[in-house]
Design a protein around this motif. Structure first.
Motif, PDB file in Angstrom:
ATOM      1  N   THR A   2       7.547   5.996 -64.683  1.00 12.46           N
ATOM      2  CA  THR A   2       7.269   5.952 -63.247  1.00 12.46           C
ATOM      3  C   THR A   2       5.871   6.430 -62.907  1.00 12.46           C
ATOM      4  N   ILE A  14       5.232   1.988 -58.193  1.00 15.34           N
ATOM      5  CA  ILE A  14       6.207   1.848 -57.121  1.00 15.34           C
ATOM      6  C   ILE A  14       6.574   0.376 -56.960  1.00 15.34           C
ATOM      7  N   ARG A  15       7.826   0.123 -56.613  1.00 15.17           N
ATOM      8  CA  ARG A  15       8.218  -1.238 -56.261  1.00 15.17           C
ATOM      9  C   ARG A  15       7.432  -1.666 -55.025  1.00 15.17           C
ATOM     10  N   GLY A  16       7.010  -2.912 -54.997  1.00 17.22           N
ATOM     11  CA  GLY A  16       6.137  -3.377 -53.917  1.00 17.22           C
ATOM     12  C   GLY A  16       6.858  -3.711 -52.618  1.00 17.22           C
ATOM     13  N   ASP A  17       7.576  -2.728 -52.048  1.00 17.40           N
ATOM     14  CA  ASP A  17       8.181  -2.924 -50.733  1.00 17.40           C
ATOM     15  C   ASP A  17       8.050  -1.630 -49.944  1.00 17.40           C
ATOM     16  N   SER A  20      10.404   1.613 -50.682  1.00 21.89           N
ATOM     17  CA  SER A  20      10.030   2.332 -51.901  1.00 21.89           C
ATOM     18  C   SER A  20       8.779   3.169 -51.680  1.00 21.89           C
ATOM     19  N   VAL A  51       2.566  -8.984 -54.321  1.00 25.19           N
ATOM     20  CA  VAL A  51       3.027  -8.553 -52.992  1.00 25.19           C
ATOM     21  C   VAL A  51       2.398  -9.463 -51.936  1.00 25.19           C
TER      22      VAL A  51
END
Length: 426
Positions: A2, A14-17, A20, A51
């Motif tokens: 991570t 990080i997840r691209g949303d 998150s 993204v």
């Protein structure tokens, strides 16, 4: 994985949303409340991949951070997502060039230059090579920069090269100065990934390669193809080189296992296994004795290889017209004459041999060296012999280039004083 953290540099994945990103921002706020440390907006950037522009703008507005672009530097290394090009290694070449330009303004001996190459420049190369694979062309450029620096070659100005670079890179026991050869070291570093696949199949990288690249196939049958990445093709080439070197997969496994003490891959051991070993030279213990200065050892290596630029060699190359010994000024100069049979050098040799309590009854290089090697030499005797060789050569150059002359007695005094200072500090 991570995050990556080292000192005050932190990389968070990080997840691209937006949810998150908000979750990570909340964690950073809690960390701020507990430690008093917070992210500096002017030094923090967000890097996006896959993204959409709308989500990207929303995340930037929420966090207040700026958007960064690949490649960026982390711990001095470039991180990139596109296919690797030689231009991405330009920072490494620029850094090495800056180091060399800075050293060029200093009065360094050849030995001092080899020490800098083997420590500072090799350290930079090793640091990059441990994380990213170095293309063969980049390794060749680094080697050329090192060669030009050691021999003092500038653009458009060629100087005398005393010996082949491959010989200079040989271990000291084999007659060299122990400089690491960049191309061979790069191969040894790259082979580490072959070792990981074979001996560490449960590590994250090995599992990823088995799932998405090999797809259940055997590593030994893998071939380099245009459709695969440059990174992977280099790993395959190192596997092929290993097979060619050992002859079979079983022997390759045995070699890699022998280079893995305590279950850790040793680049140095594999590097030494790959290189073509030469016969050890009998004079290594004399030239590289514990009491010898590196600059004395360097001149000693050139002497033993008969590559010092004496006047007879310069005449043969058309660099000078008259061959005359600058020490006695009455005979022609060659390697044997200037160090042992010249009237000036003979007086120095006799004086130092008497001081070292060694009997030398010959004026031939091999016989003089053999006389020293036949004894169990002390540090004083080793240092004394190499200091004598160095100071005779220095006296010769001082007379030619500076017009400064020293009597044999005074030169013996300098040699004795140097050895005493070197060994006893007084």
């Amino acid at each position: 994985m991570t995050h990556l953290i080292f000192a005050d540099d932190l990389v968070v994945f990080i997840r691209g949303d937006l949810p998150s990103v908000k979750a990570v921002a909340t964690c950073l706020d809690k960390f701020d409340l507990m430690s008093g440390l917070q992210a500096n907006p002017s030094k923090t950037s967000l890097y996006f991949g896959g993204v959409s522009p709308d989500i990207k703008e929303l995340i930037l507005a929420t966090t207040g951070f700026s958007a960064g672009e690949f490649p960026f530097r982390y711990l001095g290394l470039p991180l990139f997502t596109a296919r690797i090009t030689k231009d991405m290694y330009q920072p490494l070449l620029d850094k090495i060039k800056a180091k060399i330009m800075h050293w060029a303004n200093s009065s360094l001996s050849y030995a001092g230059k080899t020490l800098l190459v083997n420590s500072v420049i090799f350290g930079l190369n090793n640091f990059w090579g441990a994380s990213v694979l170095l293309p063969k062309g980049i390794a060749k450029k680094i080697t050329k920069m090192c060669k030009d620096f050691v021999w003092g070659i500038d653009e458009g100005h060629r100087r005398h090269i005393f010996m082949k670079w491959q010989l200079l890179c040989a271990p000291k026991l084999e007659g060299g100065m122990g400089i690491k050869e960049v191309l061979s070291w790069n191969c040894a570093q790259t082979t580490k990934w072959v070792w990981k696949l074979l001996f560490k199949p449960q590590c994250l990288w090995s599992r990823w390669v088995q799932t998405y690249v090999l797809k259940g196939r055997d590593l030994w049958s893998a071939t380099a193809t245009i459709s695969q990445s440059w990174y992977w093709n280099n790993v395959v080439r190192m596997k092929d080189l290993l097979l060619d070197f050992t002859g079979s997969a079983d022997q390759a496994l045995l070699l890699l296992e022998s280079c893995s003490p305590q279950d850790k891959y040793s680049i140095t051991m594999y590097y030494n296994a790959l290189r073509t070993s030469q016969d050890t030279v009998p004079w290594a213990s004399l030239v590289h004795g514990k009491g010898c200065l590196p600059k004395h050892s360097f001149i000693g290596v050139l002497l033993m290889h008969h590559t010092l630029p004496t006047t007879d060699q310069l005449v043969a190359r058309g660099m000078v017209m008259v061959n005359r010994c600058s020490l006695c000024e009455c005979q022609t100069e060659d390697l044997h004459h200037i160090f042992f049979s010249c009237g000036y050098s003979s007086r120095v040799l006799t004086g130092i041999a008497n001081w070292l309590a060694i009997s030398v009854g010959s004026t031939e290089l091999q016989e003089v060296v053999q006389a020293f090697l036949s004894l169990k030499l002390s540090r004083k005797q080793q240092a004394g012999f190499m200091a004598m060789v160095y100071y005779i050569w220095k006296e010769r150059n001082d007379r030619i280039f500076k017009g400064i002359c020293t009597t044999p007695e005074m030169l013996c005094f300098k040699i004795r004083s140097h050895v005493k200072l070197r060994l006893f500090g007084s």
